[in-house]
Design a protein around this motif. Structure first.
Motif, mmCIF file in Angstrom:
data_model
loop_
_atom_site.group_PDB
_atom_site.id
_atom_site.type_symbol
_atom_site.label_atom_id
_atom_site.label_comp_id
_atom_site.label_asym_id
_atom_site.label_seq_id
_atom_site.Cartn_x
_atom_site.Cartn_y
_atom_site.Cartn_z
ATOM 1 N N UNK A 1 3.357 -6.560 -0.319
ATOM 2 C CA UNK A 1 2.090 -6.091 -0.891
ATOM 3 C C UNK A 1 2.053 -4.569 -0.968
ATOM 4 N N UNK A 2 2.533 -3.916 0.070
ATOM 5 C CA UNK A 2 2.532 -2.452 0.071
ATOM 6 C C UNK A 2 3.455 -1.895 -1.009
ATOM 7 N N UNK A 3 4.616 -2.478 -1.155
ATOM 8 C CA UNK A 3 5.537 -2.008 -2.191
ATOM 9 C C UNK A 3 4.962 -2.210 -3.589
ATOM 10 N N UNK A 4 4.438 -3.387 -3.851
ATOM 11 C CA UNK A 4 3.882 -3.650 -5.173
ATOM 12 C C UNK A 4 2.657 -2.785 -5.463
ATOM 13 N N UNK A 5 1.802 -2.620 -4.474
ATOM 14 C CA UNK A 5 0.624 -1.769 -4.665
ATOM 15 C C UNK A 5 1.046 -0.313 -4.873
ATOM 16 N N UNK B 1 1.585 4.210 -8.442
ATOM 17 C CA UNK B 1 2.453 5.263 -8.983
ATOM 18 C C UNK B 1 2.531 5.183 -10.501
ATOM 19 N N UNK B 2 2.650 3.997 -11.040
ATOM 20 C CA UNK B 2 2.699 3.846 -12.493
ATOM 21 C C UNK B 2 1.369 4.247 -13.142
ATOM 22 N N UNK B 3 0.258 3.911 -12.518
ATOM 23 C CA UNK B 3 -1.044 4.307 -13.040
ATOM 24 C C UNK B 3 -1.182 5.821 -13.052
ATOM 25 N N UNK C 1 -5.750 6.147 4.299
ATOM 26 C CA UNK C 1 -6.445 4.869 4.507
ATOM 27 C C UNK C 1 -5.506 3.856 5.160
ATOM 28 N N UNK C 2 -4.268 3.802 4.682
ATOM 29 C CA UNK C 2 -3.296 2.867 5.259
ATOM 30 C C UNK C 2 -3.002 3.210 6.718
#
Length: 126
Positions: free
Chosen positions: A51-55, A60-62, A92-93
């Motif tokens: 989840x952390x990698x995908x988020x 980053x892409x956004x 936050x993380x």
């Protein structure tokens, strides 16, 4: 005269056998709890990392999209905003991680409760 009572070693042997059986059962319960906790932690770690990698990649892409869209007019502002967003997300993380580490673990709680019940039951017997 014949004594119909059984020798003293009989009840002691049964008591010892019962105690060993009770100890074995409690150790098996501890082993099962440890295995369940290990599997739960492994699953949590796997899904948390995924989840952390995908988020992170999505964010980053956004931000890259925003920087490219504003490249001609507000290049430095877009880069500064992207940096601030990433640093805020990291803060936050980190705060969430500290909160999770501060929570007490529930490992072996069932076993501890069972052992307390056993001790209470033994104390109540005359």
């Amino acid at each position: 005269m014949t004594d119909s009572k059984e020798p003293v070693s009989g009840p002691l042997r049964r008591l010892g056998t019962s105690l060993l059986t009770l100890g074995r059962i409690r150790l098996e319960l501890l082993a099962i709890e440890a295995q369940e906790e290990k599997e739960r932690i492994a699953g949590l770690a796997l899904w948390a990392v995924l989840a952390a990698l995908l988020a992170g990649f999505g964010l980053l892409m956004l931000l890259l999209l925003i920087v490219v869209a504003l490249w001609d007019s507000h290049r430095l502002l877009a880069l500064a905003a992207a940096t601030a967003v990433l640093l805020a997300a990291a803060a936050v993380a980190l705060a969430k991680l500290k909160g999770l580490l501060a929570q007490p673990t529930t490992l072996f709680q069932s076993s501890i409760a069972e052992l307390r019940e056993d001790a209470d039951a033994l104390r109540r017997r005359p």
